[in-house]
Design a protein around this motif. Structure first.
Motif, PDB file in Angstrom:
ATOM      1  N   CYS A  71      18.272  10.334  46.829  1.00 47.62           N
ATOM      2  CA  CYS A  71      17.783   9.310  45.915  1.00 47.62           C
ATOM      3  C   CYS A  71      16.394   9.673  45.389  1.00 47.62           C
ATOM      4  O   CYS A  71      15.529  10.138  46.152  1.00 47.62           O
ATOM      5  CB  CYS A  71      17.722   7.945  46.601  1.00 47.62           C
ATOM      6  N   THR A  72      16.203   9.428  44.125  1.00 51.30           N
ATOM      7  CA  THR A  72      14.867   9.516  43.529  1.00 51.30           C
ATOM      8  C   THR A  72      14.341   8.089  43.453  1.00 51.30           C
ATOM      9  O   THR A  72      14.959   7.223  42.826  1.00 51.30           O
ATOM     10  CB  THR A  72      14.917  10.150  42.137  1.00 51.30           C
ATOM     11  N   VAL A  73      13.192   7.833  44.105  1.00 48.78           N
ATOM     12  CA  VAL A  73      12.686   6.470  44.265  1.00 48.78           C
ATOM     13  C   VAL A  73      11.315   6.363  43.628  1.00 48.78           C
ATOM     14  O   VAL A  73      10.421   7.187  43.875  1.00 48.78           O
ATOM     15  CB  VAL A  73      12.611   6.073  45.756  1.00 48.78           C
ATOM     16  N   ASP A  74      11.147   5.323  42.822  1.00 52.60           N
ATOM     17  CA  ASP A  74       9.867   5.034  42.178  1.00 52.60           C
ATOM     18  C   ASP A  74       9.187   3.910  42.939  1.00 52.60           C
ATOM     19  O   ASP A  74       9.730   2.805  43.057  1.00 52.60           O
ATOM     20  CB  ASP A  74      10.102   4.613  40.727  1.00 52.60           C
TER      21      ASP A  74
ATOM     22  N   THR B  56      17.622   7.444  40.682  1.00 52.47           N
ATOM     23  CA  THR B  56      18.911   8.143  40.714  1.00 52.47           C
ATOM     24  C   THR B  56      19.427   8.156  42.136  1.00 52.47           C
ATOM     25  O   THR B  56      18.657   8.117  43.099  1.00 52.47           O
ATOM     26  CB  THR B  56      18.768   9.594  40.221  1.00 52.47           C
ATOM     27  N   ALA B  57      20.728   8.210  42.279  1.00 55.44           N
ATOM     28  CA  ALA B  57      21.364   8.288  43.594  1.00 55.44           C
ATOM     29  C   ALA B  57      22.537   9.258  43.481  1.00 55.44           C
ATOM     30  O   ALA B  57      23.630   8.896  43.013  1.00 55.44           O
ATOM     31  CB  ALA B  57      21.839   6.921  44.064  1.00 55.44           C
ATOM     32  N   ASP B  58      22.293  10.527  43.884  1.00 54.79           N
ATOM     33  CA  ASP B  58      23.304  11.578  43.758  1.00 54.79           C
ATOM     34  C   ASP B  58      23.825  11.965  45.137  1.00 54.79           C
ATOM     35  O   ASP B  58      23.109  11.884  46.148  1.00 54.79           O
ATOM     36  CB  ASP B  58      22.694  12.805  43.079  1.00 54.79           C
ATOM     37  N   ARG B  59      25.033  12.467  45.116  1.00 54.17           N
ATOM     38  CA  ARG B  59      25.663  12.891  46.375  1.00 54.17           C
ATOM     39  C   ARG B  59      24.934  14.099  46.947  1.00 54.17           C
ATOM     40  O   ARG B  59      24.532  15.008  46.219  1.00 54.17           O
ATOM     41  CB  ARG B  59      27.124  13.238  46.107  1.00 54.17           C
ATOM     42  N   HIS B  60      24.754  14.074  48.266  1.00 56.17           N
ATOM     43  CA  HIS B  60      24.093  15.186  48.966  1.00 56.17           C
ATOM     44  C   HIS B  60      24.982  16.416  48.878  1.00 56.17           C
ATOM     45  O   HIS B  60      26.201  16.341  49.102  1.00 56.17           O
ATOM     46  CB  HIS B  60      23.851  14.803  50.435  1.00 56.17           C
ATOM     47  N   PRO B  61      24.404  17.566  48.545  1.00 54.94           N
ATOM     48  CA  PRO B  61      25.252  18.766  48.368  1.00 54.94           C
ATOM     49  C   PRO B  61      25.902  19.235  49.658  1.00 54.94           C
ATOM     50  O   PRO B  61      26.936  19.917  49.609  1.00 54.94           O
ATOM     51  CB  PRO B  61      24.276  19.816  47.817  1.00 54.94           C
ATOM     52  N   ASN B  62      25.319  18.877  50.801  1.00 53.80           N
ATOM     53  CA  ASN B  62      25.843  19.409  52.069  1.00 53.80           C
ATOM     54  C   ASN B  62      26.377  18.324  53.006  1.00 53.80           C
ATOM     55  O   ASN B  62      26.615  18.591  54.179  1.00 53.80           O
ATOM     56  CB  ASN B  62      24.754  20.205  52.787  1.00 53.80           C
TER      57      ASN B  62
END
Length: 816
Positions: free
Chosen positions: A65-68, A52-58
């Motif tokens: 990113c969630t990396v496997d 996953t690659a989500d925008r940083h809240p701050n």
């Protein structure tokens, strides 16, 4: 040259570490300047997949990113790259990884309040690029957790190897592979072409100067597709320090690095008047825009490649921008040529341009490998870029490059000495050692059978004789033709490959401390005395412009003004004084020790001289100003001070032989009846011509005569000063001008004996009251004894003897 170990292992099988290989090469005469171990650049970096690659809240520009990476737990990594996105395969530096290129060790951290457990890397952070716009993207399907180093070519080590100028073969991977194979006892797997092409043979190449270009192979290949090079080719070039351009250009660079043979590819469709290649020297007013985008005016020293008599390349240096291979190219002409070393060196120097190609041509390329390199390049082009080999034109003026040298075992043992085996045994190289070592370098050896032994000789004597006369005829391989010329070169190869460290260190049986010779000690005293007198030592070239028939002429001068050997030192010192004055540095007060040359009826000869020049106003340029520069007596006093320091007694006699010196203010110098040299004031006419100030003095002495006089002097022995008073007597008289003061002082000293302590001239007068042709001289004579106070009874007889001697010998008229 940068040597990739991975590439080297393709040519020769070895398992040494980079450090061990570097040591081997160092001992063989190839200096390894640095080791670039790329395996450390990404140790701990693995392949990961962004889940996953989500925008940083701050932060707007950061993503969480969630990396496997193939582990049980997924990593949370904060990444600022714009191209980070879901399902992307990327290089991931895990916690604990050290990235030496950016000097960063990965630790868990918080970025704007979000925990980050690693780093997604760009090529710049891995050392593979100077700048990167984003993180690196792998192709899909790579197993997660895989070490990225084999994927990115970071499982390699690069050795930066420098070789001596005579080892042109070492500027190629094949050349280094041959050396490594010889050092390790391995075989070389030469990368030869495996398919044969049979193009049509035509004649569209013309060479104007066979010496400048002994051979040229031009090959027309049609229907090629210019595209980026495959990854393996790009990595090979990048490891060697070259950037990838396109597949055609990269292949020519690849062959240059592999075989040491420069190649060049022309866009065939841009050549003038079809394909009509010529090789000649540039004509006046010709120009060429080279591949670096610079327009270059061609010189007569530039060897050029032409098409339709229009220059399309500076031969062996760089091609033309107009005819370069581009994305639109479909037909190429591949050039493989040999050029003369000196020709390319002069051509590159004339343009102040040095390239990888010119560097190899300047040292000399293997003429026998021209076809090998050309065939390998053609094969690789067909494999990677497609196309068809249509026709080929070859011009060949090469002479056979074979050389056979006789090698003697006796000479090898004499030069190299003993060896020490691993068990500590001291012995000598055997015939088998010599043959094995040279054959590992591709030398062919044929043993010369010794003459049949006499039937009366014993078996032991026969064996000894056969061993001492073992000889070989050694055939030199083509790639070492320019390097191996004599027997001693073969002996060096034996020592180099067998191992310098295996030979015993043999010191002289008896040693002694170093020392200075007598001449060196005395010359140091002379230099010290002259420096103490205020003179600076200078050094000039022995070469000068010809000005006299007595000079020795140079048959191969570098320039007309340096075509003869100097007759004296004084000419150079006068020139230096003029130059020093013209630069605003005042008068040059200097001396020089150097060799002079000449010839006479007996032939040529040489000797060492000592010369000096000084004078003028020493206070020029300072706040003190002396309006009275050196006069004759002050200049003579400076020289006498030097002689007094050296402990030699020098007489000054009038002299007019040197027309560069003032005829009335020049003296010849004598020591014990032997002429030492000349001293005097520069001639007014010479000073006017050279714009020198008045009262410049110069001297030139025979150095050997001076050193011999210093060496002859007795060892000084201290004598106590007399505690008794001295007694002064003055003597004045009229003497002819032709009678010198030196002669008079010598006679007075001889007549005065032991009681006479010193003789000093304190007055000279010419004018009214003095007979014509004479002068009035007044001397002060000092008498002293070391054991008593002298009385008139002691002094009067001696003083009268002095007076009588002057009257009898010089016919003087005594006045007192």
């Amino acid at each position: 040259m940068r040597i990739s170990l991975n590439w080297l292992r393709e040519l020769v099988d070895f398992d040494l570490s980079p450090q061990e290989l570097a040591e081997k090469l160092d001992m063989a005469g190839f200096e390894v300047e640095s080791i670039e171990d790329r395996r450390t650049w990404a140790d701990g970096v693995v392949v990961g997949k962004i889940i996953t690659a989500d925008r940083h809240p701050n932060a707007d520009k950061l993503q969480v990113c969630t990396v496997d990476i193939g582990a049980v737990e997924k990593l949370t990594i904060v990444c600022g790259a714009a191209n980070a996105r879901q399902d992307l395969y990327v290089p991931v530096a895990t916690i604990g990884t050290y990235l030496p290129i950016v000097d960063l060790k990965l630790r868990p951290t918080k970025l704007r309040g979000v925990r980050s457990e690693g780093m997604i890397c760009s090529l710049a952070e891995l050392g593979l690029a100077k700048e990167s716009s984003g993180i690196y993207e792998f192709e899909e399907g790579i197993p997660l957790g895989t070490d990225v180093r084999p994927l990115l070519g970071l499982d390699d080590a690069i050795l930066d190897v420098s070789s001596t100028a005579n080892r042109a073969d070492a500027l190629s991977m094949v050349g280094i592979a041959r050396e490594v194979a010889a050092l390790l006892g391995k075989d070389v797997c030469l990368p030869l072409a495996t398919i044969e092409h049979q193009p049509k043979k035509l004649e569209w190449v013309a060479i104007a100067d066979a010496k400048a270009c002994p051979a040229y192979i031009g090959t027309l290949i049609q229907g090629v597709k210019v595209a980026p090079s495959p990854e393996w080719l790009q990595r090979h070039l990048e490891a060697a320090g070259m950037r990838s351009i396109n597949n055609i250009v990269d292949i020519t660079n690849f062959i240059l690095l592999e075989w040491g043979q420069p190649l060049h590819a022309f866009d065939a469709d841009t050549l003038a008047e079809g394909i009509n290649i010529g090789v000649r020297f540039a004509k006046p007013k010709e120009s060429l825009t080279t591949l670096d985008g610079q327009e270059r005016a061609l010189h007569s020293q530039n060897l050029v490649i032409t098409s339709g008599d229009i220059p399309v390349a500076i031969a062996g240096v760089m091609g033309s921008e107009t005819n370069e291979v581009s994305e639109t190219t479909t037909n190429i002409v591949l050039e493989a040529a040999l050029f003369d070393q000196a020709t390319i060196r002069r051509s590159a120097r004339a343009q102040a341009l040095r390239t990888e190609a010119s560097a190899r041509y300047e040292r000399g390329v293997n003429a026998a490998a021209l076809e090998i390199a050309s065939d390998k390049a053609i094969q690789t082009i067909v494999q990677l870029a497609g196309g068809k080999v249509v026709e080929q034109s070859t011009v060949d003026y090469r002479a056979p490059m074979t050389r056979t040298i006789e090698l003697r075992l006796e000479r090898i043992l004499q030069v190299l000495g003993e060896i020490e085996l691993e068990n500590g045994t001291i012995t000598y190289l055997t015939e088998e050692d010599v043959e094995k070592t040279l054959r590992s370098l591709s030398f062919e050896l044929e043993r010369i059978k010794p003459a049949e032994e006499s039937a009366e000789a014993s078996s032991d004597e026969s064996e000894s004789s056969e061993e001492s006369t073992t000889r070989w005829l050694v055939k030199v391989p083509s790639y070492r033709y320019a390097d191996i010329e004599r027997e001693i070169d073969l002996i060096e190869e034996v020592a180099r490959i067998y191992g310098y460290d295996k030979f015993c260190e043999t010191l002289p049986a008896r040693t002694e401390l170093g020392y200075l010779s007598t001449d060196q000690i005395l010359l140091r005293q002379v230099r010290s005395a002259l420096r103490g007198a205020g003179l600076t030592e200078v050094i000039h070239m022995s070469l000068c412009s010809p000005s006299s028939s007595d000079q020795i002429k140079i048959t191969n001068p570098v320039a007309t003004e340096y075509s003869a050997l100097r007759l004296d030192l004084l000419t150079g010192l006068i020139d230096a004084c003029v130059y020093n004055l013209s630069q605003g540095n005042g008068i040059l007060n200097a001396f020089e020790v150097g060799r002079v040359f000449g010839k006479d009826e007996e032939g040529s000869g040489e000797t060492d001289h000592l010369a000096g020049i000084f004078g003028g106003d020493p206070t020029v340029g300072t706040w003190q100003h002396n309006t009275q520069p050196y006069d004759w007596y002050a200049a003579k006093g400076l020289l006498e001070t030097v002689f007094h320091y050296l402990g030699v007694n020098v007489e000054f006699q009038p002299d007019q032989k040197d027309d560069r010196l003032h005829p009335g203010r020049t003296a010849s110098l004598w020591i014990s009846g032997e002429r030492l040299g000349t001293f005097g004031q520069l001639h007014p006419q010479l000073r006017a011509e050279r714009e020198l100030p008045e009262q410049i003095y110069a001297f030139e002495l025979d150095l050997y005569a001076l050193l011999e006089a210093i060496a002859r002097k007795s060892i000084p022995v201290f004598k106590p000063y007399s505690t008794y008073p001295s007694s002064d007597r003055d003597i004045a008289f009229f003497a002819p001008f032709k009678t010198t003061v030196a002669e008079i002082k010598r006679s007075i000293t001889s007549a005065g004996g032991e009681l006479l302590s010193s003789v000093t001239l304190f007055d000279q007068y010419t004018g009214e009251g003095v007979p014509e042709g004479q002068r009035s001289l007044a001397f002060r004579l000092v008498y002293r004894a070391s054991d008593r106070t002298l009385t008139d009874a002691d002094i009067n007889p001696v003083h009268q003897k002095v007076r009588d001697t002057l009257e009898e010998k010089f016919r003087v008229s005594l006045r007192s």
